[in-house]
Design a protein around this motif. Structure first.
Motif, PDB file in Angstrom:
ATOM      1  N   ALA A 255       1.619  -2.640   3.840  1.00 17.33           N
ATOM      2  CA  ALA A 255       1.059  -1.596   2.984  1.00 17.33           C
ATOM      3  C   ALA A 255       0.450  -2.208   1.725  1.00 17.33           C
ATOM      4  O   ALA A 255      -0.635  -1.811   1.287  1.00 17.33           O
ATOM      5  CB  ALA A 255       2.138  -0.586   2.605  1.00 17.33           C
ATOM      6  N   ILE A 256       1.148  -3.171   1.150  1.00 14.23           N
ATOM      7  CA  ILE A 256       0.631  -3.863  -0.041  1.00 14.23           C
ATOM      8  C   ILE A 256      -0.685  -4.559   0.293  1.00 14.23           C
ATOM      9  O   ILE A 256      -1.663  -4.490  -0.460  1.00 14.23           O
ATOM     10  CB  ILE A 256       1.679  -4.872  -0.559  1.00 14.23           C
ATOM     11  N   GLU A 257      -0.728  -5.209   1.451  1.00 16.21           N
ATOM     12  CA  GLU A 257      -1.950  -5.905   1.881  1.00 16.21           C
ATOM     13  C   GLU A 257      -3.082  -4.916   2.169  1.00 16.21           C
ATOM     14  O   GLU A 257      -4.236  -5.141   1.787  1.00 16.21           O
ATOM     15  CB  GLU A 257      -1.656  -6.735   3.128  1.00 16.21           C
TER      16      GLU A 257
ATOM     17  N   ILE B  37      -6.165   8.953   0.819  1.00 15.77           N
ATOM     18  CA  ILE B  37      -5.288   8.282   1.771  1.00 15.77           C
ATOM     19  C   ILE B  37      -3.859   8.547   1.330  1.00 15.77           C
ATOM     20  O   ILE B  37      -3.497   8.264   0.179  1.00 15.77           O
ATOM     21  CB  ILE B  37      -5.542   6.758   1.813  1.00 15.77           C
ATOM     22  N   LEU B  38      -3.056   9.113   2.213  1.00 16.76           N
ATOM     23  CA  LEU B  38      -1.651   9.356   1.891  1.00 16.76           C
ATOM     24  C   LEU B  38      -0.901   8.038   2.063  1.00 16.76           C
ATOM     25  O   LEU B  38      -0.659   7.578   3.180  1.00 16.76           O
ATOM     26  CB  LEU B  38      -1.075  10.449   2.794  1.00 16.76           C
ATOM     27  N   ASP B  39      -0.560   7.435   0.954  1.00 18.82           N
ATOM     28  CA  ASP B  39       0.043   6.100   0.924  1.00 18.82           C
ATOM     29  C   ASP B  39       1.558   6.248   1.049  1.00 18.82           C
ATOM     30  O   ASP B  39       2.275   6.362   0.058  1.00 18.82           O
ATOM     31  CB  ASP B  39      -0.337   5.418  -0.388  1.00 18.82           C
ATOM     32  N   VAL B  40       2.041   6.257   2.296  1.00 26.93           N
ATOM     33  CA  VAL B  40       3.447   6.589   2.552  1.00 26.93           C
ATOM     34  C   VAL B  40       4.307   5.381   2.915  1.00 26.93           C
ATOM     35  O   VAL B  40       5.513   5.539   3.138  1.00 26.93           O
ATOM     36  CB  VAL B  40       3.551   7.635   3.693  1.00 26.93           C
ATOM     37  N   TRP B  41       3.712   4.189   2.941  1.00 26.59           N
ATOM     38  CA  TRP B  41       4.436   3.043   3.488  1.00 26.59           C
ATOM     39  C   TRP B  41       5.114   2.189   2.429  1.00 26.59           C
ATOM     40  O   TRP B  41       5.547   1.072   2.702  1.00 26.59           O
ATOM     41  CB  TRP B  41       3.500   2.207   4.360  1.00 26.59           C
ATOM     42  N   GLY B  42       5.204   2.714   1.210  1.00 27.91           N
ATOM     43  CA  GLY B  42       6.030   2.103   0.175  1.00 27.91           C
ATOM     44  C   GLY B  42       5.699   0.657  -0.125  1.00 27.91           C
ATOM     45  O   GLY B  42       4.534   0.277  -0.266  1.00 27.91           O
ATOM     46  N   ASP B  43       6.752  -0.170  -0.198  1.00 30.22           N
ATOM     47  CA  ASP B  43       6.611  -1.575  -0.571  1.00 30.22           C
ATOM     48  C   ASP B  43       6.688  -2.502   0.630  1.00 30.22           C
ATOM     49  O   ASP B  43       7.056  -3.677   0.491  1.00 30.22           O
ATOM     50  CB  ASP B  43       7.709  -1.949  -1.578  1.00 30.22           C
ATOM     51  N   THR B  44       6.352  -1.988   1.815  1.00 30.44           N
ATOM     52  CA  THR B  44       6.292  -2.872   2.979  1.00 30.44           C
ATOM     53  C   THR B  44       5.135  -3.845   2.800  1.00 30.44           C
ATOM     54  O   THR B  44       4.136  -3.542   2.134  1.00 30.44           O
ATOM     55  CB  THR B  44       6.097  -2.072   4.277  1.00 30.44           C
ATOM     56  N   GLY B  45       5.263  -5.016   3.401  1.00 28.66           N
ATOM     57  CA  GLY B  45       4.258  -6.055   3.207  1.00 28.66           C
ATOM     58  C   GLY B  45       2.869  -5.640   3.632  1.00 28.66           C
ATOM     59  O   GLY B  45       1.879  -5.897   2.938  1.00 28.66           O
TER      60      GLY B  45
END
Length: 396
Positions: free
Chosen positions: A175-177, A165-173
Motif C-alpha cells: 500500500a505504501i508503494e 481511491i479508498l485507501d484501506v490497506w493501512g501500513d502494508t508494504g
C-alpha cells in the motif's frame, strides 16, 4: 438525504445456494452502508441458476446482468475467479460480450445513484465513461489481483481518473508503494470485515473436541503467481508431516481450487489422512477460526488475516516485508516464517505448540493490531458515508 450507492463487482455472494461466487467480504461493506442508512444496489454478473434480482434481509439489492445466450452457457462468471483458467476458451470467446454488457448495465444503473463504488480497477475502467457523462463520482477500492492482472500504465490511467481511491490497506508494504506508483486522490479509511455475528452461518459449531489442537488454513487452493505461492498451500502437508513426528495435532485445510487434487495426493504420499483434513469451500469459516489453536494465514491485511485476528488466534504467516510492511512483526503480534519453506512453517507451528502462553500474548497483540486497521460493518458504516458525502459535494 439518503445516499444511493451503486457497488460494482465481478463477484458477489447469494442466498440461493452454497456455491461461492466470490466477493463474500464485499457483503460486509454493502451491509455497512445499508446499516448506516444508505440505499445500496450491487451490480454483478449473472451466473447460471441465480436470480437476476435478489434482496438480502439487510436491504441490500443485487442486480445481475446477463451477457450471453443461452444463459446456461455463461462461463466468464462461475464459482471460480474470473481470472482462473477454468473454461478458458469459453471465457475468451465471451469476454467481449461480458465487457459490453457490464458497460451498458453500469450506465443503466448509474443514473439512479449518487456515487459508484467500483471494486477492482477493471470495473472502474468500465464506469469511467459514465462518470464523465452523468457527473456521478466513481470511487475505487483496488484489491491486489487487479494491479497484477492489468498493465501498470492502465492501472495508473484508471486510478488517476477516479474521483477518489479508498485507501484501506493501512501500513502494508504494497500500500505504501502503491501510493507512489499510482498517483491519485487517496482517502484513508478502515477495512470492513465480516464478524461471526454478521457472517452467514452454516451451522458448523462444535466441530471438534476442544482438547484437540487444530491448525487451520483457509484460502483458495491455487499456486502459480508470487502472491498465490506465498499463501503456502503446497507446503502445508509436508510441514505438518514433519512436525507430527514429535507433536500431536490436526491440520484443517478449508478451501477449494485447482490444487486440491495435488493436496489430496500429497496427503496420501505422506500418510497424513489421520491428521490432515481437506474440508473444501465453506461460506462461513468462523467456526474453524474459533476452534483453532492457531491459523496459518497469508500476508498483509487479507480477509483471512482480518477474520482470524478478530477471533484472537495466533497468526502464522510468511515473513514478506513487501506485503506485511509495518503491520506484522515476528513474535510481537504474529509468528512469521520464511516463505515457501516447509521446514520454516513446521518450526513456526512447533513454536505455537511448545509456547502456548506466549502465543496467546502474541494473539492478543494481533487482535489489537487488527482493530487499528479493520472495523465491523456497524463501526465503519457512518465513516464511509461521511467520506462519500464529501466526495459527492465536491464532484457536483
Amino acid at each position: 438525504m439518503t445516499i444511493r450507492i451503486l457497488i460494482l463487482t465481478p463477484g458477489f455472494p447469494t442466498n440461493q445456494d452454497k456455491k461461492s461466487y466470490g466477493g463474500e467480504f464485499l457483503l460486509a461493506e454493502a451491509e455497512a452502508y445499508a446499516q448506516a442508512g444508505a440505499h445500496v444496489r450491487v451490480l454483478t454478473p449473472h451466473a447460471p441458476g441465480l436470480p437476476l434480482h435478489e434482496k438480502f434481509p439487510n436491504g441490500v439489492e443485487i442486480v445481475r446482468f446477463r451477457y450471453f445466450f443461452p444463459t446456461s452457457q455463461q462461463k466468464v462468471r462461475d464459482s471460480q475467479p474470473i481470472y482462473s483458467r477454468s473454461n478458458l476458451l469459453w471465457k475468451l470467446l465471451q469476454l467481449p460480450f461480458f465487457a459490453l454488457s457490464f458497460l451498458f448495465s453500469i450506465g443503466r444503473e448509474m443514473r439512479h445513484a449518487d456515487i459508484v463504488h467500483a471494486n477492482w480497477t477493471p470495473t472502474a475502467l468500465l464506469a469511467l465513461p459514465w462518470q464523465r457523462f452523468f457527473k456521478i463520482p466513481v470511487v475505487l477500492t483496488y484489491r491486489g489481483s487487479d494491479l497484477r492482472l492489468l498493465p501498470k500504465w492502465l492501472n495508473r490511467f484508471i486510478i488517476k481518473r477516479c474521483a477518489a481511491i479508498l485507501d484501506v490497506w493501512g501500513d502494508t508494504g504494497w500500500a505504501i508503494e502503491n501510493r507512489e506508483v499510482y498517483p491519485g486522490r487517496y482517502i484513508r479509511l478502515p477495512l470492513i470485515s465480516r464478524t461471526p455475528a454478521n457472517g452467514r452461518l452454516d451451522n458448523q459449531g462444535g466441530l471438534w473436541p476442544h482438547s484437540e489442537k487444530h491448525f487451520v488454513f483457509v484460502g483458495r487452493l491455487v499456486s502459480g503467481t508470487t502472491i498465490e505461492n506465498l499463501k503456502g498451500a503446497k507446503i502445508l502437508i509436508p510441514a505438518a508431516s514433519r512436525l507430527h513426528k514429535i507433536h500431536d495435532f490436526i491440520l484443517d485445510i478449508v478451501g477449494d481450487g485447482p490444487d486440491r487434487e495435488f493436496l489430496e495426493k500429497q496427503r496420501k504420499e505422506y500418510n497424513a489422512s489421520e491428521f490432515v483434513t481437506i474440508h473444501g469451500h465453506r461460506h462461513n469459516v468462523f467456526p474453524y477460526f474459533q476452534n483453532a489453536f492457531a491459523v496459518i494465514s497469508n500476508v498483509g491485511l487479507s480477509a483471512v488475516v482480518q477474520e482470524a485476528a478478530r477471533c484472537k488466534k495466533p497468526l502464522i504467516m510468511p515473513n514478506e516485508a513487501s506485503h506485511n510492511g509495518k503491520v506484522w512483526n515476528h513474535k510481537k503480534n504474529a509468528i512469521l516464517y520464511q516463505p515457501c519453506s516447509a521446514d520454516a512453517l513446521a518450526e513456526a507451528m512447533c513454536f505455537v505448540l511448545e509456547n502456548p502462553e506466549e502465543s496467546k500474548k502474541i494473539a492478543a497483540a494481533g487482535y489489537k493490531t487488527i482493530k487499528k486497521y479493520v472495523k465491523t460493518p456497524k463501526e465503519a458504516g457512518k465513516e464511509y458515508l461521511n467520506a462519500f458525502e464529501k466526495i459527492i459535494s465536491i464532484h457536483r
